[in-house]
Design a protein around this motif. Structure first.
Motif, mmCIF file in Angstrom:
data_model
loop_
_atom_site.group_PDB
_atom_site.id
_atom_site.type_symbol
_atom_site.label_atom_id
_atom_site.label_comp_id
_atom_site.label_asym_id
_atom_site.label_seq_id
_atom_site.Cartn_x
_atom_site.Cartn_y
_atom_site.Cartn_z
ATOM 1 N N GLY A 16 0.807 -1.211 0.000
ATOM 2 C CA GLY A 16 0.000 0.000 0.000
ATOM 3 C C GLY A 16 0.833 1.251 0.000
ATOM 4 O O GLY A 16 2.036 1.236 0.283
ATOM 5 N N ARG A 17 0.194 2.329 -0.345
ATOM 6 C CA ARG A 17 0.862 3.623 -0.422
ATOM 7 C C ARG A 17 0.671 4.432 0.859
ATOM 8 O O ARG A 17 1.623 4.875 1.478
ATOM 9 N N TYR A 18 -0.568 4.620 1.263
ATOM 10 C CA TYR A 18 -0.892 5.556 2.344
ATOM 11 C C TYR A 18 -1.199 4.842 3.654
ATOM 12 O O TYR A 18 -1.577 3.674 3.665
ATOM 13 N N ASP A 21 -4.156 2.780 3.879
ATOM 14 C CA ASP A 21 -4.110 1.483 3.206
ATOM 15 C C ASP A 21 -3.716 0.345 4.144
ATOM 16 O O ASP A 21 -3.791 -0.815 3.752
ATOM 17 N N SER A 25 2.099 0.213 5.139
ATOM 18 C CA SER A 25 2.162 0.974 3.884
ATOM 19 C C SER A 25 3.493 1.711 3.756
ATOM 20 O O SER A 25 4.253 1.840 4.725
ATOM 21 N N GLN A 27 3.875 4.907 3.362
ATOM 22 C CA GLN A 27 3.851 6.113 4.193
ATOM 23 C C GLN A 27 4.218 5.791 5.643
ATOM 24 O O GLN A 27 4.994 6.516 6.269
ATOM 25 N N SER A 56 4.957 -1.329 -6.367
ATOM 26 C CA SER A 56 5.516 -0.037 -6.768
ATOM 27 C C SER A 56 4.933 1.103 -5.935
ATOM 28 O O SER A 56 5.640 2.062 -5.630
ATOM 29 N N SER A 57 3.675 0.998 -5.519
ATOM 30 C CA SER A 57 3.083 2.069 -4.722
ATOM 31 C C SER A 57 3.774 2.176 -3.360
ATOM 32 O O SER A 57 4.016 3.272 -2.869
ATOM 33 N N GLU A 60 7.418 3.643 -4.098
ATOM 34 C CA GLU A 60 7.406 5.040 -4.521
ATOM 35 C C GLU A 60 7.052 5.946 -3.355
ATOM 36 O O GLU A 60 7.669 6.987 -3.157
ATOM 37 N N GLU A 61 6.069 5.550 -2.565
ATOM 38 C CA GLU A 61 5.670 6.383 -1.426
ATOM 39 C C GLU A 61 6.748 6.412 -0.352
ATOM 40 O O GLU A 61 7.057 7.464 0.198
ATOM 41 N N TYR A 98 12.603 6.083 -8.387
ATOM 42 C CA TYR A 98 11.554 6.833 -7.690
ATOM 43 C C TYR A 98 12.125 8.057 -6.977
ATOM 44 O O TYR A 98 11.525 9.131 -7.005
#
Length: 104
Positions: A16-18, A21, A25, A27, A56-57, A60-61, A98
């Motif tokens: 997850g990104r955030y 999520d 994650s 973040q 990737s999310s 990248e985050e 990234y």
């Protein structure tokens, strides 16, 4: 130098990104582990081995977000971060893409 072994200090299932999520994650990793480590140490090694994959999310985050959200420069991060990934070496190149992309 300090080392963050993702599977020991964070999760075998980063996803997850955030923060919304889930607890594992990108973040959460960035804000709760990575930024404090970068503030305290001149060099931070991230050991990526052993996890059940990285989306990737998440990547990248966790890493691009250092530039966007925390105002690190790509140059600073190239000096302060080292990565270990014997199982999937291409992850290291992906992370640098990234970071450098967020700085562009």
């Amino acid at each position: 130098m300090t080392s963050i072994v993702v599977t020991k200090r964070f999760s075998e299932y980063p996803a997850g990104r955030y923060r919304a999520d889930g607890d594992f994650s990108g973040q959460v990793f960035r804000e709760d582990l990575l930024v404090p480590a970068l503030a305290k140490h001149d060099l931070v090694e991230i050991d990526l081995d052993g996890a059940m994959g990285y989306g990737s999310s998440f990547l990248e985050e966790a890493f691009g977000g250092l530039v966007r959200e925390h105002k690190f420069s790509a140059e600073q991060l190239h000096r302060k971060l080292r990565f270990k990934s014997d199982e999937e070496p291409s992850l290291i190149q992906e992370i640098w893409i990234y970071i450098d992309g967020a700085a562009a």
